[in-house]
Every structure is written in structure tokens, then in C-alpha cells.
Design an enzyme around this catalytic site. Structure first.
Site, PDB file in Angstrom:
ATOM      1  N   ARG A   1      -5.388  -9.090  -6.333  1.00 16.34           N
ATOM      2  CA  ARG A   1      -5.896 -10.455  -6.176  1.00 16.34           C
ATOM      3  C   ARG A   1      -7.345 -10.496  -6.608  1.00 16.34           C
ATOM      4  O   ARG A   1      -7.946  -9.458  -6.885  1.00 16.34           O
ATOM      5  CB  ARG A   1      -5.831 -10.841  -4.693  1.00 16.34           C
TER       6      ARG A   1
ATOM      7  N   GLY B   1      -8.619  -6.752   4.050  1.00 12.47           N
ATOM      8  CA  GLY B   1      -9.717  -7.477   4.689  1.00 12.47           C
ATOM      9  C   GLY B   1     -10.133  -6.936   6.026  1.00 12.47           C
ATOM     10  O   GLY B   1     -10.783  -7.621   6.819  1.00 12.47           O
TER      11      GLY B   1
ATOM     12  N   LYS C   1       0.824  -1.209   0.000  1.00  9.88           N
ATOM     13  CA  LYS C   1       0.000   0.000   0.000  1.00  9.88           C
ATOM     14  C   LYS C   1       0.860   1.262   0.000  1.00  9.88           C
ATOM     15  O   LYS C   1       0.484   2.278  -0.545  1.00  9.88           O
ATOM     16  CB  LYS C   1      -0.933   0.010   1.217  1.00  9.88           C
TER      17      LYS C   1
ATOM     18  N   HIS D   1     -17.601   3.444  -0.145  1.00  6.90           N
ATOM     19  CA  HIS D   1     -16.509   2.612  -0.626  1.00  6.90           C
ATOM     20  C   HIS D   1     -16.894   2.082  -2.006  1.00  6.90           C
ATOM     21  O   HIS D   1     -17.802   1.253  -2.124  1.00  6.90           O
ATOM     22  CB  HIS D   1     -16.265   1.454   0.353  1.00  6.90           C
TER      23      HIS D   1
ATOM     24  N   GLU E   1      -9.618   0.447  -5.310  1.00  7.77           N
ATOM     25  CA  GLU E   1     -10.616   0.931  -4.355  1.00  7.77           C
ATOM     26  C   GLU E   1     -10.553   2.446  -4.193  1.00  7.77           C
ATOM     27  O   GLU E   1      -9.478   3.039  -4.114  1.00  7.77           O
ATOM     28  CB  GLU E   1     -10.382   0.266  -2.994  1.00  7.77           C
TER      29      GLU E   1
END
Lengths: 121, 500
Positions: free
Chosen positions: B297, B170, B122, B214, B281
Site C-alpha cells: 500500500r 501500523g 505476512k 527500522h 521493510e
């Protein structure tokens, strides 16, 4: 599982039921329920969870922090124990202001659901 | 740059639960033999029963099994698998794992190690996107993890801020800090979760954008340099930063905004020569969007994208991994209808979602048009506290969002899972909530309307009596519950034929 239809107080109630180890599972009207107390079975850990003087492990896991000592005064909502389960940390807090009567766990302990961790006066 | 095409004949799955079953299904359709690399605790699972071969990763939890690179590589080599599919979570975004596969000549179904390093971390992803002028949320993404440095940065960023695991995702290892006094305690907690979940305690800090939506875009690249987008999903319903409900497309995007964000996503992916499935995202607030992160992924919620486009993303992943080109152009893809996914967890909704582990009893999935069930476990399987308690995913599709939500409510009501408690009551409460119905929900939704989870349902006197009487009519099946083979369960909605 079995579909069962009964007349209860003049009403037809139907549900799908399944029983295992004294637990009765019922699916009725789009909702699933688990009845523990229908059967006269001692559910010792559940009873202990309802005792306001006892702080028990709400699930199996590992104790990662014990933030208080025997004899210490704590405030309501103060973090007493931190445990880890399924890669998440859960802080167990004091249900009310109290004095710590006894601590029965240490950091590193693997505990089962319902295990008493802290006793309050 | 196109290489030669390879036909995979045997593929190893380095994962568990419903995604392992998902991958096996795709392989079955492609005529590929499957090997399941599994922990001992997962011997009683649907994937174990469906796989052509199995290889045990030994006893223990994630770090000893699914996160152990040498064990997984050894499993694939010993069984003669030419490829490994890492699923999601675990090693799916681990560049070292992708590298280890390449080193021994095993095809990693996913992007190249360099892409994972570039975008999956990230911290470095942010740097690249900032350089490209893409809008990002104010934060600290540096290597210096000294607590003094982090504290100084936290004060610069301002509160509320969120601490996130650099190697993770997650929702794990994420903590929201609202006041400076809380910072050190929550930092420690986040670092511990990060270390235990992903093997690294490295964190980064970001301004926490409250009340945002989101929105994520599915992208897909092949080895010929083509990168397409498969439109968007909205995943604003999250509890402790873990997604519970996802849908496609987002009810909140205008056509113009959708295309603009999609383009941004493709640009980001192209910058990394991306191959395979990925997700970009964003956070959307007051019409402004900010890049959040890119996941290198396949994602849990991929079925909603499959439903509105008529695609099979896992088969596509395998084909791209074999060196085949993506078999269509961007202008051939168009959204149809609306899809929603609910994640089914073994937890007690009425006790703040505490995990409800144990052996699964009889399960009934009410199959019908527009309903899809992705289950990793069947009757007799144990939902173990060693791993994530997700039992299954339920996906519905219909022509409009309204019809789709109605279908989901009916499906949730007619699904029966005995033996462990599930979050179905919670899911139903969320879907029937007016703000969710309106489509206006933000990431604050759960905190705002379900801060303590669900209040216990009232059990009517009639139902109590029904239970008491039914209890006398039915025999205890304790001996049957210990059997591990899923048995044929008669349709429970057939007219009851009597009492025994």
C-alpha cells in the site's frame, strides 16, 4: 485567536490566546498550554483522578476485562481493569497495594473519561 | 504485461483524515472527480468539504464503515466511480477488497489481488522470501493458531519475541514478550487487538531484534513489468511499534549498503509482479539486515520520499492504475537533501499520550519554503474517539539533515493547535535529544529515553500571571466553536494591535 502582549513583573510576555468553555489556550514562546484552573470552574473529573483511592477511566472507551473482585487484596502495579480505546488495549493498574473497596463497572461497559471504575480502601 | 490504458474520470476514496485530502489533491491536479466514502462521524472533516461528491457509509466505527467491503463497493457503484483509492490502513491491504473491486469492474488503485495475497499476508510473504534466500528474522508463520502450538514455537524462537497480527500493520496487535510466563496473557491481548483492528485474530511470532534500525525501501511497479526503487526511509522512532517520526534518506546507510538493500527490495517486488506503490521493510543491526515485511500500500510517511526525489507518489499510483508506464528509469532518480516527517496526534504528551479528543479550535500552520502540512481537520471539526487521533503530518525538507531538523523544530514551535492537546511537546523533545540528533537511534529509542512519555513542562510564575490577566481581556468564544466552517484566521504573528 488573539495576540496579546502584557508586562508581567517587569518582563514583556506575549502570547496568542483563545478561550472556549472556560478553558484558556495560550501559545507563547513556541509552546502551547491549556489553562483549566485559571477560571474558577469545577473540573470534577480531574479532581477525582487525583484522588489516590480512586481508579478512573483515563479516556473514553470500553471495559474488556475486570480482573479483580470486591474485597480482594491487590499488589502495587497489579492490573485491575483492561479497557479498549482506539483499537488499543490499556491496562489500568493499582497505584499501590490495597484492598478493593468497590468495583463500579462490568465487562462491556462503555465509559467516559473520568468515570470511576474501582475504589480502593 | 501491458493492458490498455484507461482514463479515470471519477475516483472514490475509501478512507478518511489527511490521506483522503491527499488523494483529493492528486485527483484535482489530474482533473479527476472525487467521491468520498465516509463514516457519519467524518462529516465534519476537510476531505468531506473538498470532495466533489460524498457517500455515507453510515454510523459506527471502523468495522461498520471503512472496513465494510460491500458498503464501499456499493458507494463507488452508486456514484459512478470507475476507481477506488483505499489509502492506507483499513482495506488497503485486503485482497478480498481488491478482488471485489475487480469483480464489478472497478479499478483498485494498488497492486493486483494476487500480489496482495502473496506479499500482504505476512505469513506467505516470509515463505516466498525465505525460498528466495533473503535473510529473515527467526519466527513462526504457520496457519496453526492453537495456543499449545504457539507456546511451543515461542519457546523454540526464544525471548524476547514479538507477537504480530498476520492481517495487520501500523503497530496494532503487536506485543513484545520478554518471559515465557507472560506469553499467554500477551497472546490474548494481541489476538483481541488484531481481531478488532483487522478482522482476524491470526498472529505470527518473531524473534524481537532489539536495538535495530527500522529501514524501509519504497518500491513502485507498473503494468509493463518495470519495478523501480525510490530509495529508503528510516522509521526507528516508534512508540508501542507505531511510527512517530520518519525521515529520508536514512542517516545510517553507506552508499554500498543502500544499493544492496534497494536491490533486495526490488527483487522481492519483482517476484510478485508488483504493480503500484509498495514498501519493503528491513531491520538493520550491526551492519546486517533482515527482511521484516512488505506493505502492499501507500504508506503514511510517503511525503519524505516525495520531498527528496521531487515526485508525487499518489499521482503516480493513479497513472499506473490507468495502465500508464512509469515515466522514468532508475538511473534518472537521485536523492537531494533530507526530509523528515512528524505525525501530529491529538493526545496529552504529559499523560503518557492518552488521546485528547474533542472539537478542534483555531489552527495555524506556519507556511514557509521547505515546510509541508498535511491536515485532515480544521477548526470546528471533532477529533473523535472512534478513529485514529492523527490530526496532521508536518514535513520539512532542507539540504542537510542538520538544517532539516532545525527547520522542523522551528516549525513545531510555531504551529498552533488549540482545542485539543497534541504531541508537539513530545516531538520536540525527541528531535532535540542527542541520540536522535546523532542519527544513531534504534527502535529502542522511545523505551530507553521516554519510557513514561514526557514529564510535564514547568509553567513559570510569569506565564501563570499572563494567563490570569489575558483571561480577563478575552471573551469566551464557546458559541463560535460550534460552527463547522473553517474561518479565516488572521496571521497571529502580526504585531498585536491592542486589547479588547
Amino acid at each position: 485567536m488573539k495576540p496579546i502582549e502584557l508586562e508581567i513583573q517587569g518582563k514583556k510576555i506575549s502570547g496568542i490566546v483563545w478561550k472556549v468553555k472556560g478553558q484558556l489556550w495560550v501559545h507563547s514562546n513556541g509552546e502551547t498550554y491549556c489553562f483549566d484552573d485559571v477560571v474558577a470552574k469545577k473540573s470534577s473529573s480531574k479532581a477525582k483522578l487525583k484522588d489516590p483511592n480512586l481508579v478512573a477511566a483515563p479516556m473514553p472507551g470500553k471495559i474488556t476485562q475486570v480482573g479483580v473482585q470486591k474485597g480482594q487484596d491487590v499488589k502495587a502495579e497489579q492490573t485491575l481493569i483492561v479497557m479498549e480505546a482506539m483499537k488499543m488495549e490499556y491496562a489500568l493498574k493499582a497505584p499501590r497495594a490495597a484492598k478493593i473497596k468497590n468495583i463500579s463497572c462490568v465487562v462491556g461497559d462503555q465509559v467516559t473519561l473520568g468515570k470511576i471504575l474501582v475504589e480502593l480502601e | 504485461m501491458a493492458g490498455k490504458q484507461i482514463k479515470i474520470s471519477k475516483l472514490a476514496i475509501a478512507n478518511r483524515g489527511e490521506v483522503a485530502v491527499r488523494i483529493i489533491r492528486a485527483c484535482q491536479e489530474l482533473g479527476i472527480q472525487t467521491v468520498l466514502l465516509h463514516a457519519e462521524a467524518d462529516r465534519n472533516s476537510k476531505a468531506y468539504r473538498l470532495a466533489d461528491e460524498t457517500f455515507s457509509l453510515g454510523e459506527g466505527g471502523s468495522s461498520q464503515t471503512y472496513l465494510d467491503i460491500p458498503k464501499n463497493i456499493q458507494g463507488a457503484l452508486k456514484t459512478g466511480a470507475q476507481a477506488i483509492h483505499p489509502g492506507f490502513g483499513f482495506l488497503s491491504e485486503n485482497a478480498d477488497f481488491a478482488q471485489a473491486c475487480a469483480k464489478v469492474g472497478i479499478i483498485f488503485v494498488g497492486p493486483k489481488p494476487e500480489s496482495i495475497r502473496m506479499l500482504g499476508d505476512k505469513i506467505s510473504a516470509r515463505k516466498i522470501l525465505e525460498k528466495m534466500g533473503l535473510p529473515t528474522v527467526r519466527g513462526y508463520h504457520g496457519q496453526d493458531q492453537d495456543v499449545q502450538t504457539l507456546r511451543k514455537e515461542a519457546l523454540r524462537i526464544g525471548f524476547p519475541l514479538i507477537i504480530k497480527a498476520a492481517a495487520g500493520g501500523g503497530g496494532r496487535g503487536m506485543k513484545v514478550v520478554r518471559e515465557a510466563e507472560q506469553f499467554e496473557e500477551l497472546l490474548g491481548s494481541a489476538q483481541r487487538e488484531a481481531l478488532s483492528g483487522f478482522g482476524s485474530s491470526q498472529v505470527f511470532l518473531e524473534r524481537y531484534l532489539e536495538g535495530a534500525k527500522h529501514i524501509e525501501f519504497q518500491i513502485f511497479g507498473d503494468s509493463f513489468g518495470k519495478v523501480l526503487h525510490f530509495f529508503d526511509r528510516e522509521c526507528s522512532v516508534q512508540r508501542r511499534h507505531q511510527k512517530i517520526i520518519e525521515e529520508a534518506p536514512s542517516p545510517s546507510l553507506s552508499t554500498e549498503l543502500r544499493l544492496k538493500m534497494a536491490e533486495t527490495a526490488v527483487v522481492a517486488a519483482k517476484a510478485a509482479n508488483y504493480e503500484g506503490a509498495g514498501t519493503v521493510e528491513f531491520l538493520l543491526k550491526d551492519g546486517e539486515y533482515f527482511f521484516l515485511e512488505m506493505n502492499t500500500r501507500l504508506q503514511v510517511e510517503h511525503p519524505v520520499t516525495e520531498a527528496v526525489l521531487g515526485l508525487d507518489l499518489v499521482k503516480l499510483q493513479i497513472k499506473v492504475a490507468q495502465g500508464e508506464p512509469l515515466p522514468f528509469e532508475q538511473n534518472e532518480l537521485s536523492l537531494r537533501g533530507h526530509a523528515i516527517e512528524c505525525r501530529l496526534y491529538a493526545e496529552d504528551s504529559e499523560q503518557q499520550g492518552i488521546p485528547s479528543t474533542g472539537v478542534l479550535g483555531p489552527v495555524h500552520w506556519p507556511e514557509a519554503p521547505g515546510r509541508r502540512f498535511e491536515a485532515g481537520f480544521e477548526m470546528g471539526d471533532e477529533i473523535t474517539p472512534l478513529f485514529d487521533p492523527m490530526i496532521a503530518k508536518i514535513i520539512t525538507w532542507d539540504m542537510t539533515r542538520e538544517l532539516c531538523l532545525q527547520k522542523m523544530m522551528k516549525t513545531l514551535s510555531d504551529s498552533i493547535i488549540f482545542g485539543v492537546k497534541t504531541n508537539i511537546p513530545y516531538l520536540k523533545a525527541i528531535i532535540s535529544h542527542p541520540e536522535f540528533q546523532s542519527g544513531k537511534m534504534t527502535t529502542q529509542f522511545i523505551n530507553q529515553y521516554f519510557p513514561q512519555g514526557l514529564t510535564p513542562r514547568k509553567i513559570s510564575a510569569e506565564l501563570e500571571e499572563f494567563a490570569k490577566k489575558a483571561n480577563l481581556l478575552i471573551s469566551d468564544t464557546s458559541s463560535e466553536a460550534s460552527q463547522t466552517i473553517a474561518t479565516q484566521i488572521p496571521d497571529p504573528f502580526l504585531k498585536p494591535w491592542g486589547f479588547t
